[in-house]
Scaffold this active site. Sequence first.
Site, PDB file in Angstrom:
ATOM      1  NE  ARG A  59      94.060  25.487  70.789  1.00 41.63           N
ATOM      2  CZ  ARG A  59      93.831  24.513  69.898  1.00 41.63           C
ATOM      3  NH1 ARG A  59      93.657  24.809  68.623  1.00 41.63           N
ATOM      4  NH2 ARG A  59      93.788  23.256  70.283  1.00 41.63           N
ATOM      5  CB  CYS A  60      96.332  30.274  64.791  1.00 43.74           C
ATOM      6  SG  CYS A  60      94.560  30.482  65.056  1.00 43.74           S
TER       7      CYS A  60
END
Length: 402
Positions: free
Chosen positions: A391-392
Amino acid sequence: MVKSEIGRLKKVLIHRPGLEIERLTPDLLDRLLFDDIPYLEVARKEHDYFAGILKDNGVEVEYLEDLTAEAIAEPGVREKFIEQFLDEAGLLDEYRREAVKSWLSKYNNKELIVNLMSGIKKTEIDNLVDRSLADRVNTDYPFILDPMPNLYFTRDPFATIGNGISLNHMKTETRNRETIFAEYIFNFHPDYKDADIPRWFSRYDKKSLEGGDQLVLSSEVLALGISQRTEPAAIEQFASEILRSDQSFNRVLALQIPPRRAFMHLDTVFTMVDFDKFTIHAEIEGPLVVYSLTLDGEGQLQISKEKSTLSELLKTYLGLESVELIRCAGGDLIDGGREQWNDGSNTLAIAPGEVVVYTRNYVTNRLLEEKGIKLHKMPSSELSRGRGGPRCMSMPLVREKI
């Protein structure tokens, strides 16, 4: 348009790690917010595998370096970009500015962006001399412009929320320059400049707000983390703007998590993987405090402290009959601590119940599969050294409505 965390991902922005990674040294780790030095060759292979997963599943992949290069193609914009970049990098000495601008002039737009991302070593500028007292005092420092190794975490500089963006102000000076790229993309890129995209937050605000702390739980509810990198005042300002301007969102849940390196952002300890399923790191459940931010009948912001558990809050505000919190490594003290350090709770949903995860978090991955979640596992021996997960490393630009 992004109205959820789990709607099928259609378009995403990422950054392939570059030379900036190889310019990390042990002495620079603290300054550049790293704990270790990834091996670039392997990190790129891992990142290409990540991009391959996305493309194989019908996601249009855009690269930060390409969009920025295209954004500065208009006459005068390249020069404006360089001047702003040097200002925000603190390069105010006129002799050095001119030396850097002269050196950059031999590169095309894509090469220019890549060089600025990579940082510029003093030895790369021919015949550069130390003229000022400051230059002579810092003569052993190798860079005239610092590298930007955190760039492959494209989630943080801005966030696509609803039909607008939050152009964030990063907590640290080291990372705040990253938001320049998004600013120029949305101001000057031909695909975005005329789109009249609302801004929910400004990079010029002094209060810090980062994308890893911004989650779109539904078309009505947002979750924001009060964390090591995001300040309560920034959340209050963001909530005031988006609740008044976007008629679909009616509540912001502010989740206060411990301000620790391992819990850097909300999405490192909590992500949505399906309509009623979430990953969570067990260590935040006890100390977790949740506040609700809503508007009253006169449009004034109201803040209240929630008394229910996180599960109950999610059931209530997302209209669910039940909720499953899938604990990182099942909450085991040893496995959970290890896999949390390697972002076991950080997943990227590409569709409801279908997520990208790091292979190395095998205990958590097994639990997710037992809960019926479809996993796309990617290698991560080097990428994980930057303290961020799938996600990052992704900024969704478009998701299907659910």
